[in-house]
Structures are given as C-alpha cells and as structure tokens.
Design a protein around this motif. Structure first.
Motif, mmCIF file in Angstrom:
data_model
loop_
_atom_site.group_PDB
_atom_site.id
_atom_site.type_symbol
_atom_site.label_atom_id
_atom_site.label_comp_id
_atom_site.label_asym_id
_atom_site.label_seq_id
_atom_site.Cartn_x
_atom_site.Cartn_y
_atom_site.Cartn_z
ATOM 1 N N HIS A 1 0.755 -1.340 0.076
ATOM 2 C CA HIS A 1 -0.101 -0.204 0.282
ATOM 3 C C HIS A 1 0.613 1.151 0.387
ATOM 4 O O HIS A 1 2.201 1.347 0.422
ATOM 5 C CB HIS A 1 -0.926 -0.465 1.501
ATOM 6 N N TRP B 1 -1.674 6.182 2.633
ATOM 7 C CA TRP B 1 -2.332 4.435 2.906
ATOM 8 C C TRP B 1 -1.392 4.412 4.106
ATOM 9 O O TRP B 1 -1.658 4.601 6.013
ATOM 10 C CB TRP B 1 -2.645 3.350 1.980
ATOM 11 N N ALA C 1 -2.765 5.164 8.829
ATOM 12 C CA ALA C 1 -2.678 3.815 8.985
ATOM 13 C C ALA C 1 -3.966 3.986 10.782
ATOM 14 O O ALA C 1 -4.183 3.782 11.106
ATOM 15 C CB ALA C 1 -1.880 3.565 9.136
ATOM 16 N N LEU D 1 -6.757 7.291 11.025
ATOM 17 C CA LEU D 1 -7.837 8.158 10.212
ATOM 18 C C LEU D 1 -9.477 8.084 10.480
ATOM 19 O O LEU D 1 -9.515 8.718 9.720
ATOM 20 C CB LEU D 1 -8.072 5.791 9.194
ATOM 21 N N LEU E 1 -13.515 8.601 4.161
ATOM 22 C CA LEU E 1 -12.112 9.151 4.652
ATOM 23 C C LEU E 1 -11.543 10.219 3.381
ATOM 24 O O LEU E 1 -12.227 10.513 2.576
ATOM 25 C CB LEU E 1 -11.508 7.837 3.547
ATOM 26 N N GLN F 1 -9.715 11.724 1.492
ATOM 27 C CA GLN F 1 -8.246 11.271 0.243
ATOM 28 C C GLN F 1 -7.121 12.351 0.072
ATOM 29 O O GLN F 1 -6.327 12.571 -0.092
ATOM 30 C CB GLN F 1 -8.877 10.566 -0.573
ATOM 31 N N GLU G 1 -5.766 13.584 2.967
ATOM 32 C CA GLU G 1 -4.443 12.530 3.558
ATOM 33 C C GLU G 1 -3.291 12.788 2.732
ATOM 34 O O GLU G 1 -2.530 12.673 3.587
ATOM 35 C CB GLU G 1 -5.263 11.135 2.988
ATOM 36 N N ARG G 2 -3.729 12.739 1.080
ATOM 37 C CA ARG G 2 -2.794 13.281 0.656
ATOM 38 C C ARG G 2 -1.892 15.008 0.682
ATOM 39 O O ARG G 2 -1.007 14.099 1.122
ATOM 40 C CB ARG G 2 -3.140 12.997 -0.894
ATOM 41 N N HIS H 1 1.634 8.065 -3.598
ATOM 42 C CA HIS H 1 1.278 7.051 -3.945
ATOM 43 C C HIS H 1 1.921 5.598 -4.166
ATOM 44 O O HIS H 1 1.548 4.793 -4.934
ATOM 45 C CB HIS H 1 0.415 7.429 -5.780
#
Ligand SMILES: Nc1ncnc2c1ncn2[C@@H]1O[C@H](COP(=O)(O)OP(=O)(O)OP(=O)(O)O)[C@@H](O)[C@H]1O
Ligand SMILES: Nc1ncnc2c1ncn2[C@@H]1O[C@H](COP(=O)(O)OP(=O)(O)OP(=O)(O)O)[C@@H](O)[C@H]1O
Ligand SMILES: [Mg+2]
Ligand SMILES: [Mg+2]
Lengths: 330, 510, 325, 325
Positions: free
Chosen positions: B355, B359, B363, B366, B374, B376, B379-380, B398
């Motif tokens: 992953h 991610w 972990a 979250l 989520l 994302q 997250e990024r 990624h």
C-alpha cells in the motif's frame, strides 16, 4: 406363478429370469423384521416412495411387524455413503435391504456380500440393474418414462407440421440416458417432431430456469419444452411465465410432482408422467412380505407402467397419492 | 612484495530495477584472508551487490571471478557451489523449523554418497555439529528443539550467522549482521571474523556502524548511488572521512543539542509488574524528556514498553498520564490516552508493503480523515507535508511503501505516529538498519517532537545512541530496573555493567 | 544422554505431529469409546475392519494433501482425479490389458494430472486454488465426455479385485497398501531433504529461494505425488466397487482437507502432522459409521458431521496447547 | 495538477482494482464479442438481461467474499446460507407473515450465521476454511432436517415476487438491487475506515494490530456482511423461483471464489478488486449462457467451463502485467 395378485399392475413382460445367485426365499418367524431402506438421496420423489412403504407396513401391522431403517446419502451421487450404510446393515444382520442404485453396477460387491450373508437385497428406482445378486428390481422402466413423454407429444402433435422441441436433461448419467433413449425411440419416427435444443439443467429448478431462458434466446420459436424431471420443468415454467409464454409453449414434465400436477390444472403444464412412486414403495414391502415373511419367490423385476397425465385426465388423480396416510385415518 | 591471492574479482557489474539504477559499473576485488568493508547510504546498492554475489539477483552486466576462474552466478545454488555464503540483511530463516534445521537447510547431511532429495538424513550428526557451532564458536545456548519463530530477533540473527559459518564457504558476506545484536554478541562476531581471516577466508562486511567497520576491516569500499566512489585501506580512513565519501558532503553533528526537559511528569509508572516479564518498575517521564531504555535481550525492556502500549497488560502497578491514573488494557485504549508506539520489526510489524505511503501514513489516524467517508484529499496533503518536512525520499504519496528504503520507511512510520498527536511516544530500535544520515534525520525528528513537550521513550541496543539522544537512561536487568543513569554522566561501560552486573555477582557467587 | 536428547529433539521437530495431532487422537479415542458403549456391535472386528476399509480412500489422498498443505498449497482436483484414474484402470481392464499394466497406466495418469497442476502453479504462477479447481471441473468433464455418465462395470478379474477386496491374513489389502503408503510418506516428510524442503517452502517461500531450494521442482513433485496417490485411491475404489463410477470422489476434496486440518496441519503451511491426518481420516469414517450403526435420523447426519469436525478441531487446539504447556 | 496527481494516486492505491481487474475485463469483452459473432441473438437486449439476472445470485455473494478474501480469509458456507435463508423467507411467507418481515428475518438469519463464522474464526481462532466448511455442512443438514428434502413452494405473494422478478423500467429488480449492493460495498471498501482496516488485516495482520485496529471486530463484521449478502441472494433466488429449494446454492462457494479470484483479488489478501469480482461473476454466467445458446454437447460443458476459468486467470495475470509495465 400369478404375480398379478401380489403385485397389482405388474408388467409381466418386463420380468426376466432369475440368475440363481440371488438369496433364497425364507419365511422368517421373528418380528419385527428389520428392513433397511436406502435411497440415493432424500427428496420429493423418495419421500413419496417412502409414503408407500410406510402405508404398506401399516397394513402388515406396523413397526411391530417391520422395523424400517431409513438412511440416505448426503447427495444423489454419494455412492460411498451407501457403501458405508450397506456394510453397517450387513454387520447388523438386518432381514432385508431395499436400495436404490444411482448408477449401473453400483454397489455390486456390497449386494453380493449381503446376499452371501443371507440378506436378500431388493433394488428400487434403479435405472439399470444388471448384477446377478439382487432378488428383485422394483420400480419402472426409465425408458418407458421417456416413451410416455414422447407418446404424448406424438398423440398431440404428429400432424401439426413442423414442431420444435427443446429438452432439459438432468446430469449426464443413466437416468438421463435411459429416459432419452425411450424418448428418442418414438420421436425419431416422426420427422416433423424436431429436437432443436438439448441442454443439461442438473435436475434442479434454478438451472431449469436459466437454461430455459438461454434456450429460448437461441430458439424463440420452440413449441414444446420437455424436461426429464418436473423440478427442471418448473424452473422452465418460471422462464416462460416471465415471457408470458406459459400455456403457449407446451411443457411436458416427468414425475407428476404436486406442483406439476397443479400446473396442469391451470394450463401451465401440458402433461407430466407419473412413474408410480408410491406404488413402488408399496411393491417394495409386498416383495419383502412375499420373500421374507411368506418365504415365496418374487419376480426378478416388479415394474409398473408410467401413467401420463394431462388436462384430460388430471381430475382422475388421487392427491392422497402424494402423502403418507396413517392407517387409522384410512 | 608478493601480491596476495585473489579470492574474488568483480568487474563492471550493473543492475537496474525498472527506473532505479541500483548498481552501475561496479568493480572490486577481494584477497584471500581479507576483510572488506562495504558502506553507503540506504539504497546505495550494497545489498543489491551482495545479493548478486549470492545469486539472489542476476546482474544486467558484469563479470564475477572466484579464485581466478570466471563463474556465472544465476541462482543461489551457483553461489554456494562457488563457495560464497551470505548473511542476508532481511533474515532468510524458516520460523517453523528449529535451529538445527535452519542451520543445515540446503546443506543437510544424509546417508549415502550423493545427496539425493530422498536420501535419509543423519539428524544426530547435524544436531551435534549445530550444537558445536552454537556453543563452541558462537558460545550461545539455544533451545535446539523450539521452532525459531519463537526466538528473539537477536537469537535468530545468531542462527543466521551460524548457518553462514556452517557452510564453510571461503567467501563470507555479512549484510548488516549486527543491527539486532547486543554489544557482547557484536564483540564475539568480531573475534569470529578474525578467526576466519586467520583461516584464510575472506569476508565482505556491510554495515552502517562505521566505527565498527573501520576496526574490523582491512579495506573499505564506499558505494554512492550504485557506483563505487572509494576503495581505501581502513588505516587511511576515519568515520568523518567515510561519511564524507558516503554522502558526498559533510554531515553536521549526529546528535542534535539536548534541551532541558520540563519539570512536571507527563507519564508516571508505579510498581508496574508482569510475572516473568518485568517487576516493580517505577519511573517518571517529564514533558519534553527523552528517556532511554537499555538492557540485554530478555531483560524485559520490550515487554515493558509494549505493556505501556496496551500490547499485553501488566498484572500490577499503576500508570499515570499528566497525573491522572489511566487503565491501559488494550492498544486502542493506549492510543486513546495519547500513547504512540513504533515497533522494532519494520517489515513484519510496521509497514503495509503493497500500500501507498499515504495509506501507511494515516493508518493509525483514520478517524481524523472524517466520520464516514475518508477524505483522501486531506490524506494526500498531509502526506506531502510530511514527505517535505521529514525529507522522505519517494516518488510521492502514491508509491507503495515497500519500494522505499528502510530508512525512508522508518520516517513514514514515525510520521504515522506523530500524526496521532500523541503525548507519549514509545520507540523500539528507531534507527535499526538505517544509514547514518537517515539516523541523524530520525534523531532530529525525535528531539523536535520532544521540544513540543511530548515525552519520548527510546528502547535501543545501541548505547551510543542512547547516550547521545536521551536525557536519562533506564537500564533493565532480568525484568528489574537495575538503575537510572543521567545521560551526561553515563558511558557505554556504565550501561553495560549495569545491564550485566548481577551476572558478575552471580558468577562470583557460583 | 545425547541419544536421549535426540529423542527429545525428534519429538520436538515433529512437535506439530504429536502436538497438533494429539488433540485429534484424543477426540478419536473418546468417540470410539463412546460408540463402543452405545452399541456393542461397533467394536466388533468386522465393523472395525469395515471402518478402516472405508477410511482408506480419503486417507491415502489426505497423505498427499498433507504435503501440499504443509507447502502452503491446496489441491481441489483430487476427487476428479480419483474418478478419472479409476476409469482408466477399468477401461484398460475391459480392453483386456493385464491388471498390473492397467493399474500402472492409471497411476501414471494421476501423476500426470498432478504434474499439470504443479506446472500451472509453480511455472505459470496461477493461484493453486484456481488451478486445482479448474482441473477438478475439467477432469470431471472429461469423464463425462468419455463415459457419458455411464459407469464402466464388469471388472471380474480376480487379480484386479485383490487390490480393493483382498485380505492378507486378517488385514484387508487396501488397508495394508494404505499403511505402506503412510510409512513411505512419513519417511519422505520427516527423514529426507524432500520433506524438509516441502516444509521450508510452506514456512517461508522467499527464504527457500534464497537458500537455493528449487521451489518449482519441489512443488511440481508434491502435486505429482498427490495426483499419484489420488490415482492409487481411485484404483482401490474401483477394484472395491468392481466398477468405475463417473461420479466417484465427488466432494472428496473437502473431506480430504478436513482430515488434514483436523489432524493438526495448518493451512498456513510450514508444519505437517501425518499421524494427525490419518487420525482425521479415520475419525470421519468412524462418525459416519456410528451414525449408521445407531441408525441416527438420516436428516441429522450432516449436522452431526459438521459439529464433530468443529469439535475435533477445537479438541486439537486444546490438545496442542496441552503439549505446548 | 494536484487533482490530476490525485487521480494518479487513487489509481495507484486501487492498483489491483484496475490492474488486477483489467485482465478479466479484457477476457470478458473478448468472450462476449466471440459469442456475439457466433450467435447474433447473444447480443440481444433480452439475452443480456437474462445473463445479468442469472449472474446476480453469485455476484452479490462474491461482493462479500471479496472482502473476506481481501482480509486473507475464506468462506465456504455461503451456498448453504443462501439455501437456509431462502427457506426461512419462504417458510415465514407461507405462515402468512408480511413479505418485508419475512425478508428481514431471512437477512437477519444470514447475518447471524456470518457472525457465528466470524466469532469462531476471530475469537475461538479456528481456521476459517474449517469453520466455514463445517458451517456449510451443518447448515445444509439443518435444511434437510427442516424440509426433509422437500422444497417449500407456492410463494404467490406479488410483493415478494417483486424482489426476484420485478422490473424498474427496463432494469430487473434483482439487477437493480445488485447494482446498489455493489455501490454500497464499493464505498465501504474504498472510501471508509472499515474498508481500509479490512485490507490492512489482509496486508499485514500484526501491523494492523499494532496500529490499534480491532481485528476481531472487523473480521466478525466482514463475515456477518457476507452472511447478510448470502441471505440477500437467497431471498432473490427464492422469489425468482417462487420456491425455496433444499439443494439451492450447492457448489456456489466455489463459483464465488472463482469469480473473486478471476477478478484479480489475490487469496493472499491485502488487495481487492470489486469491479473485477463483478466481471468474474458475469463471465461465469456468460459462459454458461453461451454453452446453452450454442447448444454445446452436454458432456463438454464442464471441460469448457474449467478451461475458461483458467484462461480468464491467465488473461488477468497478463492484463495485470500490462498495467505494471
Ligand atoms: N527488489 C528491488 N526491486 C527494485 N529495485 C530495488 C530492489 N532492491 C533494491 N532496489 C534498488 O537498488 C538500490 C539499492 O538497494 P539496496 O538494497 O542495495 O540498498 P542498500 O545499499 O542495501 O541500502 P541499505 O544500506 O539500507 O541496506 C535501491 O536504491 C533501489 O532503487
Ligand atoms: N521492490 C522494490 N521495488 C523498487 N525499489 C525498491 C524495492 N525494494 C527496495 N527498493 C529500493 O531500494 C532502496 C533501498 O532498498 P532496501 O530494501 O535496501 O532498503 P534499505 O535501505 O536496505 O532498508 P533496510 O536497510 O532497513 O533494509 C530504496 O530506495 C527503494 O526505493
Ligand atoms: Mg542493504
Ligand atoms: Mg537494505
């Protein structure tokens, strides 16, 4: 000997000579007699056979006369489950074993072993019985079933010009083979009756449905849907209903299950073939009575004629033939 | 002067993995009875080069000569036949097999002359010589019958070493063999290497512990970005020179300056005990303090920190966070109380290899990414932020984390826990297997978070690291706190003696 | 002393064998005792002989499956292979070939199917579950193509009947063959490189590669061996029934895996308990035999069987722990 | 720019979805094209509708199985659960309960079976293969106990028939329900914590534990969800057939796993391709449909099916590689 008395409706022309290797008849005095009943699975058909067995046992005095042991494998083809059961019963010295063979030549060594142990073995609903040891083969000729289906089609369609037939077969095997054999024998004589599709639907309703759908896609113009078992025919009926074709395409089933019977009444089914399941059950017990209680011989084949039902005669069918009717209420 | 005999000669070896050019026209030679040091940053190509010699990778170009004859090494068996044996960085052992079976795997002794797949094994013979190697050579006591999955990492490392020694190869490759070892064990390994040397065998020694390399090795080769940038006698080098060659520049001082911790304890531990693991542990961890946890394998330091993280709870004692007693009975309860834990075994306990970095980063936090769906995007952006702040080398959020170097994987895992905004951070061997530069970065990050008032506990088998990084060092022995040292006054020796003292007494008494 | 520790050691290295196996052994003994009390007939020599004879067909295959599973693999094709190879033997017999030639051909065919499985798994690298499942379906299909669902019967050759029905003193021939097979596999698994490598692959495939084990080679061999054993079982069954049934061995794949896992071999690979597997296979036969002997209502059979499988596995966990403690 | 790279990223994180799934999509398209050429009728709207209606029963369950397998688990009990829950719905209907109540009860029962699976796997720690296999056998047994092998029929209630037979405009109700299910699971799997946790457990259980994921909790939920979906499939099938068949769903466990693995979800866990699963399920239905339409000889059916499964998986490997390069 006149077997007709002991076995009403028996087809004497089906009787074959004994091989001499069978167990010998013996009048056993002790009661209850232990009789093993071992179908290839437990389903609607065998439940109906069992009903016949029970009623006939009641006639003879119930459990105090014959103690019935019923064991069924987990699936149609679980021959080794049957091997286990046979061996257990042989070790138990039961007085008689009635077993349905899923396939030709199945269990031959076990039947031999039982016979050598002095236990008479009766076969029932066995498509092909060819071993020399069994006492009697009870049921009907599967190819007669196929013939009956074909004959009905012939009677109603022989001069209707080109007629397209689609067939739902069961799993490959002797039942399918025998029924198709009889069916083809007759149909092949009539060039206008064309088999345009023939596909397996595993004896079950869900596949009867999907396979019929698929066959209809390929052949939207079929006139008759033949199924080698009503379960598949009923699946086919679902497919026809969804297309509003029920009643338009003639369904010819096999086994005269209750639902098929009702379907004929409302015109969804054209016909179905009753193979005398309950009578088969009765004949099993009659044969046991003759052979093990009276000590008299029995015919090597105790077959009855399948009966075709359609709208014209469905009324004559006695619904109690589906169920076990306890003696008291009779 | 007689030219020493060539044991191994590599010419123009190159290897690329997709985009990355792991090795580029590397040439080197190795004399019989020589110990060659191989150093370089994470990802410099050391392991790749060694794996090529061991037959684990096939080079794209280049020649290998052993004892002057060209050999074509396409699979591990070829290398074994050529008399090359390797201790892999990522241990290659079989958890379900016992020590003997592991030591002899691929080299079983069997009845009959030609070794066939079906020839009966001589188990006693194998057991005896395994015993021999472990007891006499490495002088360790292992339960030879227990599947080695149940052994400690150090013990497994020993088994891997024993397997290599048992091969009687003439060329021995050791890829970061001491990362998991205690001081004593490391010293024993040094002695063994000298014995091998005397026996005329050649050793290639890969390590990030540069001082170690300089003491053990006759000659040192430095790899940078897959190319050989230096090949010098050890006598001509010192640590700073080597660092210079490795990173092509000079490194500021390794350990950042310490800031004095706050006064009020953030974590207080009172009489914490678990049968057979640790007894009656008491200490305070103050705001902004970095507390070291030293001790031998099995001294209970690992069970202790894990207990603080709710991974296996204590049977007695109390834990107070900011003065309030907390019941830590599960990992999630520990996390809720603001405790973070970075496990030692990155590969098996840390990363979700297939992953992405993003991610892996989120972990453990979250819930921060929104109630149900989520976020994302968030997250990024967090991921990009940390990649920048921590100098994580990667293709971006990624990229599968399995493709990052250990050092960079470690940074991501550290970021994973910083993202949870913890009060207390528990670190187990935070710099194991990562290069000196990455180490310095990790130290920076640890100190930075302590500056933010967090309490940090560092479990490490590397005393220098503890002394350089921590304010105080709690030394454990047989499950008990043998003492708490002030880092400023502590030395490797004092730590060592504390962590083995009672064994001295024990030996005296016995 | 060292001999003694050697003893300890081998116990240790076979830990899973004894440990993992112990629970099932206990379960088996308890069950047998219970059935013995419930029905005197159960413990009769005749019945016990029948039980073993009923167990062999699954047992023989399960020995092979133990290796497959210890290697972290799985083989769903065994049931179809059994039927297919039985068919080959029967067909050749009926064409008048000599029994031994026919059996040899059948065993060869089984081995071949195994090799195909192995190659697809090891070389083409398709998931074993899918490979063997597809093989299961295709092989059953080929049987149908060839037999059209009608069995091959009339295998009256006494030599051929020996395999499945003969006796050596009191021991049925198939049981004897099974025992020999067991010992052979036992030796392979615990006393040879082949066994070690099989377990190593199950324990850590990447490491197995790095230490120079030829993984493909071993994998193919293990699947081939399992195919061979499925064929052996097929020959015995055919000889026993004096007929090759197209539907023979349906559902065996699950019985086999159940026997292996009940026996204490973990699907995670790396460990194997061959003794446990044997016990597992016997347990299955005992349960079914008991159900018949006690004339349990036929509709309840499946329920009981499922429950017993679960209990046996629990017992094994428990038994295992006992040992570990 | 960032939006674009975000796209790249999500592509990346769903690599297996697209990569692993792409092969099967290719295989599916090729197959459909081929059949379209072989028989013009194949591509008729009617037939495509039939195919989807035939695919839903396996598809719905396979969506759940995708989660199970992504979690490195396996569930063999789905076929029996389908039959059992269908039976419950039918029985309650026949007892005159309102259709929605009956369906709800049936879904609850499926969920319960799933929970039992989950608890045995996660808490009692028995191998999932064995737990679900035992559950498969026991549940089928209970069905026999209850039905004695006779189907429950006469489900003439039009509301109940809607579920399996109704249409919304041109879309069959069961297909609509399946699409909704797909979207729901897709969201769960790729957009929520639950999905992340499921994949994490499959990717690295120990690491999952150490980031505070409550593994038992997730596992039980996943099995429960799968049980629920099996029940949903059971309801649809029962409504479609207007009868609950005791033997319904036999062999589904393998069809389901085949669909999932053909779809590119690896049995090794950690990655999932829900789209691939859907394609896999459709492919199975297309193949069977094609066999019927082309009126392929009965005896060859299984051979073809097995071969196509193998080819599809190879295609997937190949497709997967294409992407990676
Ligand atoms: N399995 C692999 N697949 C693709 N590329 C790899 C692989 N292993 C290594 N590489 C490439 O080879 C280069 C060297 O990796 P290598 O493992 O040799 O570094 P290293 O010097 O051993 O680092 P460390 O000191 O941390 O062990 C890396 O930068 C990477 O790009
Ligand atoms: N499978 C892979 N594919 C592509 N690149 C890889 C792969 N594995 C490793 N690398 C590259 O190799 C370099 C170092 O890899 P390596 O596995 O040696 O990590 P490492 O630095 O050795 O960590 P450690 O020393 O802790 O093992 C990294 O830059 C990474 O990009
Ligand atoms: Mg390295
Ligand atoms: Mg490395």
């Amino acid at each position: 000997a006149d077997y007709g008395a002991a076995f009403p409706g028996i087809l004497l022309d089906k009787v074959i000579p004994a091989t001499g290797k069978e167990a010998k008849p013996q009048a056993k005095a002790h009661r209850p007699l232990k009789v093993g009943f071992l179908p290839t699975a437990m389903d609607t058909y065998y439940q109906r056979v069992l009903a016949g067995v029970k009623e006939e046992i009641d006639r003879l005095g119930g459990p105090s006369t014959i103690q019935l042991l019923v064991q069924a494998p987990k699936s149609q083809s679980a021959t080794d489950d049957q091997v286990r059961t046979m061996e257990a019963w042989i070790n138990e010295h039961v007085d008689a074993i009635a077993v349905a063979l899923y396939n030709e030549g199945a269990l031959e060594p076990l039947i031999r072993r039982a016979t050598e142990a002095g236990i008479p073995v009766f076969l029932f609903n066995s498509p092909v019985a060819d071993d020399p040891y069994y006492v009697s083969d009870i049921g009907y000729d599967q190819s007669d079933g196929g013939r009956a289906q074909a004959q009905w089609i012939v009677d109603h369609y022989k001069d209707k010009g080109e007629v397209k037939i689609a067939i739902l077969e069961g799993l490959p095997g002797p039942h399918t083979a025998q029924r198709m054999k009889g069916f083809n024998e007759i149909i092949s004589k009539y060039p206008n009756l064309k088999i345009v599709a023939k596909q397996p639907a595993g004896w079950v309703r869900a596949q009867g449905l999907s396979v019929t759908e698929n066959m209809l896609t390929a052949h939207p113009d079929i006139d008759i849907l033949v199924a080698l078992y009503d379960e598949m025919a009923l699946g086919g009926l679902q497919a026809l209903k969804a297309r509003k074709l029920n009643g338009k395409i003639a369904i010819v089933g096999y086994e005269n299950m209750k639902e098929a019977n009702d379907a004929i009444k409302v015109g969804d089914f054209a016909a179905t073939v009753d193979t005398g399941a309950k009578e088969e059950g009765r004949n099993i017990v009659r044969a046991v009575e003759q052979f093990v209680m009276k000590g008299e011989g029995v015919p090597k084949k105790i077959f009855v004629a399948p009966k075709t039902y359609d709208a014209s005669n469905i009324g004559t069918f006695d619904p109690s033939d589906y169920i076990y009717v306890a003696k008291s209420t009779k | 002067m007689a030219k020493p005999e060539q044991a191994l000669k590599i010419t123009g070896v190159g290897k690329r993995f997709g985009a990355t050019n792991a090795l580029f026209n590397v040439s080197m030679n190795l004399a019989k009875g020589e110990v060659l040091g191989l150093v370089g940053e994470n990802g410099a190509g050391k392991s790749t080069l060694m794996k090529i010699l061991a037959g684990a990778h096939v080079p794209d170009q280049g020649e290998v000569e052993v004892n002057g004859v060209h050999v074509d090494i396409r699979e591990p068996a070829d290398a074994q036949r050529a008399g090359i044996s390797i201790i892999y960085q990522e241990l290659s052992l079989f958890p379900d097999l016992n020590a003997v079976e592991n030591i002899f795997i691929g080299r079983e002794i069997s009845i009959g002359t030609s070794p066939r797949l079906t020839s009966p094994l001589r188990k006693k013979a194998m057991r005896d010589s395994a015993q021999q190697i472990l007891n006499k050579v490495l002088n360790v006591e292992l339960d030879l019958d227990c599947p080695i999955g149940a052994l400690t990492l150090a013990q497994r490392q020993i088994v891997e070493i024993a397997r290599a020694l048992n091969s009687n190869a003439n060329i021995l490759i050791m890829d970061e063999p001491t990362e998991a070892l205690e001081k004593a064990e490391r010293e024993r390994l040094v002695r063994i290497i000298n014995d091998l040397k005397r026996a005329g065998k050649s050793v290639i020694y890969v390590s990030h512990k540069l001082d170690e390399v300089l003491t053990i090795c006759d000659r040192v080769i430095v790899l940078r970005d897959g190319a050989c940038v230096a090949d010098l006698p050890a006598s001509a080098l010192d640590v700073s020179k080597v660092i210079g060659l490795m990173i092509g520049g000079s490194l500021g001082k390794q350990f950042p300056a310490k800031t004095s911790p706050g006064v009020n304890p953030i974590l207080r531990v009172e009489g914490l005990s678990r049968k057979g693991a640790f007894q009656d542990i008491c200490f305070n961890l103050h705001e902004g303090e970095i507390l070291g946890l030293a001790g031998l394998e099995g001294s209970g330091k690992s069970p202790l920190v894990r207990a603080l993280f709710g991974d296996g709870t204590a049977d007695a004692g109390n834990i107070f966070l900011k003065g309030k007693p907390v019941a830590i009975d599960s990992i999630s309860s520990a996390m809720r109380s603001g405790i973070a834990f970075l496990p030692a075994e990155r590969k098996t306990q840390g990363i979700f290899a297939e992953h992405s970095v993003g991610w892996n980063l989120t972990a453990s936090s979250l819930p921060k990414l929104g109630g149900i769906r989520l976020n994302q995007g968030a997250e990024r952006s967090w991921c990009i932020k940390y990649i920048k702040e921590m100098g994580i080398k990667s293709e971006g959020p990624h990229q599968p984390i399995g493709r990052l170097s250990g050092g960079n994987q470690q940074k991501v895992l550290l970021a994973r826990w910083l993202l949870t905004e913890p009060e207390v951070i528990l670190l187990e061997e935070p710099t194991r297997g990562i290069d000196i530069k990455a180490k310095a970065d990790v130290y920076q990050l640890i100190v930075a978070s302590s500056r933010m008032g967090k309490g940090v506990i560092v479990v490490s088998s590397d005393s220098t690291e503890l002394i350089g990084l921590c304010h105080r060092i709690l030394v454990m022995f047989e499950g008990e706190a043998a003492g708490i040292l002030d880092a400023s006054s502590a030395s490797e020796e004092t730590i060592a003696s504390l962590s083995i003292q009672r064994t001295y007494e024990g030996t005296r008494g016995g | 002393m060292s001999a003694q520790t050697l003893g300890v050691k081998s116990l240790g290295s076979r830990f899973k064998l004894s440990g993992g196996g112990s629970g099932i052994l206990i379960a088996l003994i308890v069950l047998i005792a219970a059935l013995g009390l419930a029905s005197p007939r159960f413990l009769s020599l005749g019945n016990l002989t029948d039980i073993t004879r009923q167990a062999v067909f699954v047992a023989i295959i399960a020995f092979g499956a133990t290796l497959v599973i210890a290697m972290r693999g799985i083989d769903l094709s065994v049931g179809s292979t059994l039927a297919f190879t039985g068919l080959i033997a029967a067909d050749l017999m009926n064409r008048g070939f000599n029994p031994f030639a026919s059996v040899a051909a059948s065993l060869a065919a089984g081995t071949l199917i195994g090799i195909v499985n192995g190659v697809l798994v090891a070389k083409v690298k398709i998931a074993d579950f899918i490979v063997t499942m597809a093989m299961m379906v295709m092989t059953r299909g080929l049987i149908m193509v060839y037999t059209e669902g009608i069995p091959l019967t009339g295998l009256s050759n006494p030599t051929f009947q020996m395999f499945g029905q003969g006796f050596v003193w009191l021991v049925p021939m198939p049981v004897l063959i099974t025992i020999v097979t067991f010992l052979a596999i036992y030796f392979l698994l615990y006393q040879t490189r082949f066994g070690r490598y099989t377990l190593s692959i199950g324990s850590n495939p990447e490491a197995a590669r790095l230490v120079g084990i030829r993984i493909d080679h071993i994998k193919i061999t293990v699947y081939a061996l399992t195919g061979f054993l499925a064929a052996l079982s097929g020959v015995l069954l055919t000889s026993r029934l004096e007929a090759a049934m197209p539907e023979a061995g349906e559902g065996y794949e699950l019985d086999v895996i159940a026997a292996v896992v009940m026996g204490g071999t973990s699907l995670a690979g790396g460990k194997a308990s061959l003794l446990g597997t044997a016990a597992g296979a016997i347990l299955m036969a005992v349960v079914r035999n008991g159900l018949n002997i006690l004339n349990v209502n036929t509709f309840w059979h499946q329920v009981v069987i499922g429950a017993i499988i679960l209990m046996a596995v629990c017992a094994d966990k428990f038994g295992g722990r006992l040992k570990e403690a």
